[in-house]
Write a protein that holds these residues in place. Structure first.
Motif, PDB file in Angstrom:
ATOM      1  N   ASP A  11      53.274  29.444  40.520  1.00 20.83           N
ATOM      2  CA  ASP A  11      52.397  28.285  40.341  1.00 20.83           C
ATOM      3  C   ASP A  11      50.942  28.720  40.157  1.00 20.83           C
ATOM      4  OD1 ASP A  11      54.528  26.531  40.562  1.00 20.83           O
ATOM      5  OD2 ASP A  11      54.251  26.237  42.733  1.00 20.83           O
ATOM      6  N   VAL A  12      50.511  29.670  40.984  1.00 21.40           N
ATOM      7  CA  VAL A  12      49.137  30.180  40.863  1.00 21.40           C
ATOM      8  C   VAL A  12      48.976  30.889  39.528  1.00 21.40           C
ATOM      9  CG1 VAL A  12      47.432  31.785  41.823  1.00 21.40           C
ATOM     10  CG2 VAL A  12      48.787  30.363  43.353  1.00 21.40           C
ATOM     11  N   ARG A  13      49.985  31.634  39.128  1.00 22.79           N
ATOM     12  CA  ARG A  13      49.911  32.358  37.846  1.00 22.79           C
ATOM     13  C   ARG A  13      49.793  31.388  36.675  1.00 22.79           C
ATOM     14  NH1 ARG A  13      51.742  37.729  36.706  1.00 22.79           N
ATOM     15  NH2 ARG A  13      51.758  38.096  34.483  1.00 22.79           N
ATOM     16  N   ASP A  14      50.575  30.310  36.697  1.00 25.84           N
ATOM     17  CA  ASP A  14      50.485  29.317  35.625  1.00 25.84           C
ATOM     18  C   ASP A  14      49.096  28.680  35.575  1.00 25.84           C
ATOM     19  OD1 ASP A  14      53.109  29.796  34.926  1.00 25.84           O
ATOM     20  OD2 ASP A  14      53.907  28.079  36.043  1.00 25.84           O
ATOM     21  N   ALA A  20      32.998  34.780  41.201  1.00 24.87           N
ATOM     22  CA  ALA A  20      33.456  36.168  41.071  1.00 24.87           C
ATOM     23  C   ALA A  20      34.529  36.478  42.104  1.00 24.87           C
ATOM     24  CB  ALA A  20      32.279  37.134  41.211  1.00 24.87           C
ATOM     25  N   VAL A  21      34.291  36.084  43.335  1.00 21.77           N
ATOM     26  CA  VAL A  21      35.279  36.323  44.397  1.00 21.77           C
ATOM     27  C   VAL A  21      36.553  35.514  44.134  1.00 21.77           C
ATOM     28  CG1 VAL A  21      35.727  36.029  46.866  1.00 21.77           C
ATOM     29  CG2 VAL A  21      33.535  36.957  46.108  1.00 21.77           C
ATOM     30  N   ALA A  22      36.396  34.287  43.655  1.00 27.20           N
ATOM     31  CA  ALA A  22      37.560  33.441  43.358  1.00 27.20           C
ATOM     32  C   ALA A  22      38.421  34.048  42.248  1.00 27.20           C
ATOM     33  CB  ALA A  22      37.106  32.041  42.974  1.00 27.20           C
ATOM     34  N   MET A  23      37.775  34.615  41.242  1.00 29.25           N
ATOM     35  CA  MET A  23      38.537  35.243  40.156  1.00 29.25           C
ATOM     36  C   MET A  23      39.371  36.408  40.678  1.00 29.25           C
ATOM     37  SD  MET A  23      38.492  33.933  37.209  1.00 29.25           S
ATOM     38  CE  MET A  23      38.187  32.244  37.632  1.00 29.25           C
ATOM     39  N   ILE A  24      38.788  37.197  41.542  1.00 32.69           N
ATOM     40  CA  ILE A  24      39.534  38.314  42.127  1.00 32.69           C
ATOM     41  C   ILE A  24      40.702  37.784  42.950  1.00 32.69           C
ATOM     42  CG2 ILE A  24      39.416  40.232  43.770  1.00 32.69           C
ATOM     43  CD1 ILE A  24      36.443  40.553  42.885  1.00 32.69           C
ATOM     44  N   GLY A  25      40.423  36.793  43.787  1.00 32.13           N
ATOM     45  CA  GLY A  25      41.470  36.219  44.640  1.00 32.13           C
ATOM     46  C   GLY A  25      42.586  35.581  43.832  1.00 32.13           C
ATOM     47  N   LEU A  26      42.221  34.791  42.827  1.00 34.86           N
ATOM     48  CA  LEU A  26      43.241  34.149  41.997  1.00 34.86           C
ATOM     49  C   LEU A  26      44.019  35.169  41.177  1.00 34.86           C
ATOM     50  CD1 LEU A  26      41.358  30.980  40.732  1.00 34.86           C
ATOM     51  CD2 LEU A  26      43.355  31.036  42.232  1.00 34.86           C
ATOM     52  N   GLY A  27      43.330  36.187  40.693  1.00 35.54           N
ATOM     53  CA  GLY A  27      44.012  37.233  39.930  1.00 35.54           C
ATOM     54  C   GLY A  27      45.069  37.932  40.760  1.00 35.54           C
ATOM     55  N   ILE A  28      44.715  38.265  41.990  1.00 32.07           N
ATOM     56  CA  ILE A  28      45.681  38.917  42.889  1.00 32.07           C
ATOM     57  C   ILE A  28      46.799  37.951  43.267  1.00 32.07           C
ATOM     58  CG2 ILE A  28      45.956  39.904  45.203  1.00 32.07           C
ATOM     59  CD1 ILE A  28      43.085  41.063  44.838  1.00 32.07           C
ATOM     60  N   SER A  29      46.437  36.702  43.588  1.00 33.44           N
ATOM     61  CA  SER A  29      47.439  35.706  43.990  1.00 33.44           C
ATOM     62  C   SER A  29      48.423  35.389  42.873  1.00 33.44           C
ATOM     63  CB  SER A  29      46.759  34.414  44.431  1.00 33.44           C
ATOM     64  OG  SER A  29      45.934  34.636  45.535  1.00 33.44           O
ATOM     65  N   PHE A  45      46.329  29.951  36.803  1.00 30.16           N
ATOM     66  CA  PHE A  45      45.334  30.980  36.483  1.00 30.16           C
ATOM     67  C   PHE A  45      45.335  31.314  34.999  1.00 30.16           C
ATOM     68  CE2 PHE A  45      43.817  35.486  36.579  1.00 30.16           C
ATOM     69  CZ  PHE A  45      42.527  35.204  36.994  1.00 30.16           C
ATOM     70  N   THR A  46      46.512  31.473  34.403  1.00 31.94           N
ATOM     71  CA  THR A  46      46.577  31.792  32.969  1.00 31.94           C
ATOM     72  C   THR A  46      46.037  30.635  32.129  1.00 31.94           C
ATOM     73  OG1 THR A  46      48.895  31.098  32.861  1.00 31.94           O
ATOM     74  CG2 THR A  46      48.456  33.459  33.140  1.00 31.94           C
ATOM     75  N   THR A  47      46.228  29.404  32.588  1.00 37.03           N
ATOM     76  CA  THR A  47      45.656  28.251  31.900  1.00 37.03           C
ATOM     77  C   THR A  47      44.134  28.253  32.058  1.00 37.03           C
ATOM     78  OG1 THR A  47      47.655  26.961  32.320  1.00 37.03           O
ATOM     79  CG2 THR A  47      45.666  25.736  31.747  1.00 37.03           C
ATOM     80  N   LEU A  48      43.671  28.560  33.254  1.00 36.58           N
ATOM     81  CA  LEU A  48      42.238  28.568  33.544  1.00 36.58           C
ATOM     82  C   LEU A  48      41.487  29.601  32.708  1.00 36.58           C
ATOM     83  CD1 LEU A  48      39.944  27.536  35.484  1.00 36.58           C
ATOM     84  CD2 LEU A  48      40.524  29.492  36.925  1.00 36.58           C
ATOM     85  N   ILE A  49      42.016  30.803  32.631  1.00 35.17           N
ATOM     86  CA  ILE A  49      41.316  31.859  31.886  1.00 35.17           C
ATOM     87  C   ILE A  49      41.814  31.989  30.450  1.00 35.17           C
ATOM     88  CG2 ILE A  49      40.751  33.173  33.952  1.00 35.17           C
ATOM     89  CD1 ILE A  49      42.984  35.137  33.201  1.00 35.17           C
ATOM     90  N   ARG A  50      42.766  31.129  30.083  1.00 38.48           N
ATOM     91  CA  ARG A  50      43.320  31.102  28.731  1.00 38.48           C
ATOM     92  C   ARG A  50      43.845  32.457  28.300  1.00 38.48           C
ATOM     93  NH1 ARG A  50      38.426  27.567  26.852  1.00 38.48           N
ATOM     94  NH2 ARG A  50      39.207  25.541  27.438  1.00 38.48           N
ATOM     95  N   SER A  51      44.675  33.011  29.144  1.00 41.40           N
ATOM     96  CA  SER A  51      45.240  34.325  28.828  1.00 41.40           C
ATOM     97  C   SER A  51      46.714  34.191  28.518  1.00 41.40           C
ATOM     98  CB  SER A  51      45.046  35.283  30.010  1.00 41.40           C
ATOM     99  OG  SER A  51      45.929  34.962  31.050  1.00 41.40           O
ATOM    100  N   GLY A  52      47.273  35.277  28.016  1.00 49.74           N
ATOM    101  CA  GLY A  52      48.707  35.333  27.820  1.00 49.74           C
ATOM    102  C   GLY A  52      49.386  35.466  29.170  1.00 49.74           C
ATOM    103  N   ASP A  53      50.698  35.460  29.166  1.00 49.74           N
ATOM    104  CA  ASP A  53      51.434  35.504  30.425  1.00 49.74           C
ATOM    105  C   ASP A  53      51.782  36.929  30.859  1.00 49.74           C
ATOM    106  OD1 ASP A  53      52.480  34.053  32.577  1.00 49.74           O
ATOM    107  OD2 ASP A  53      54.526  34.254  31.780  1.00 49.74           O
ATOM    108  N   SER A  54      51.510  37.911  30.020  1.00 46.15           N
ATOM    109  CA  SER A  54      51.837  39.284  30.392  1.00 46.15           C
ATOM    110  C   SER A  54      50.921  39.760  31.515  1.00 46.15           C
ATOM    111  CB  SER A  54      51.703  40.222  29.185  1.00 46.15           C
ATOM    112  OG  SER A  54      50.341  40.420  28.872  1.00 46.15           O
ATOM    113  N   ASP A  55      51.413  40.746  32.254  1.00 47.37           N
ATOM    114  CA  ASP A  55      50.615  41.293  33.357  1.00 47.37           C
ATOM    115  C   ASP A  55      49.288  41.844  32.861  1.00 47.37           C
ATOM    116  OD1 ASP A  55      52.576  40.615  35.140  1.00 47.37           O
ATOM    117  OD2 ASP A  55      53.362  42.649  35.378  1.00 47.37           O
ATOM    118  N   LEU A  56      49.308  42.526  31.713  1.00 41.41           N
ATOM    119  CA  LEU A  56      48.080  43.092  31.154  1.00 41.41           C
ATOM    120  C   LEU A  56      47.065  42.000  30.824  1.00 41.41           C
ATOM    121  CD1 LEU A  56      46.515  45.577  30.186  1.00 41.41           C
ATOM    122  CD2 LEU A  56      47.631  45.289  27.960  1.00 41.41           C
ATOM    123  N   SER A  57      47.537  40.893  30.261  1.00 37.20           N
ATOM    124  CA  SER A  57      46.632  39.783  29.939  1.00 37.20           C
ATOM    125  C   SER A  57      46.029  39.181  31.193  1.00 37.20           C
ATOM    126  CB  SER A  57      47.371  38.688  29.165  1.00 37.20           C
ATOM    127  OG  SER A  57      47.628  39.095  27.860  1.00 37.20           O
TER     128      SER A  57
END
Length: 169
Positions: free
Chosen positions: A45-48, A30-39, A50-62
């Motif tokens: 690199d973290v965004r790429d 839970a703490v890691a998700m918050i940290g990675l989401g903010i990072s 993270f989006t792969t990890l949670i399988r989300s789109g690349d938009s900020d909302l996703s």
């Protein structure tokens, strides 16, 4: 009957150790998700990753909805595992598994999944825009809630029967 209770207590003693470890894992996740989401808003690199990890789109909302969804899910899992650990600890210590605290534990899990059903469904839809998957998450949360509430009722009834049995002896 005595052998069954002894076996249950032994199983609970081993399983409670596993539950304690799972509590730590879900808290860290839970703490890691918050940290990675903010990072992910500060590093491409973290965004790429993270989006792969949670399988989300690349938009900020996703990204935001995916991070919140996973955090809520991990918190719900933490609560579930914590309550199960507490119930197992109670079963190991008490003369009967049908104690009032155990009944309340199942009710806590039931209420937790009833509460998180709507936000998980909404964030799942915002994250992946998949109405079928979002509906499945809603139905699974409701199913878990109903099953846990049924266990609440079973343990409440078992507690009443245990009290009657203890009074007649």
């Amino acid at each position: 009957m005595r052998g069954d209770l002894h076996t249950l207590k032994r199983v609970c003693s081993y399983a409670s150790v596993v539950m304690m470890a799972a509590e730590a894992v879900f808290a860290v996740l839970a703490v890691a998700m918050i940290g990675l989401g903010i990072s992910s808003f500060y590093s491409d690199d973290v965004r790429d990753m993270f989006t792969t990890l949670i399988r989300s789109g690349d938009s900020d909302l996703s990204v935001i909805s995916g991070a919140i969804e996973m955090t809520v899910l991990f918190v719900a899992m933490f609560i579930t595992v914590k309550v199960i650990h507490d119930i197992m600890s109670s079963i190991m210590k008490e003369h009967s598994p049908f104690m009032e605290g155990n009944e309340k534990g199942f009710k806590t899990v039931s209420i937790t999944y009833l509460i998180v059903a709507v936000p998980l469904t909404a964030f799942e839809y915002l994250n992946r825009e998949d109405a079928i998957l979002a509906l499945c998450i809603l139905l699974v949360c409701i199913l878990i809630s109903v099953v846990m509430y049924c266990l609440t009722i079973i343990f409440r009834y078992g507690n009443i029967l245990q009290d009657e049995s203890d009074r007649t002896l």
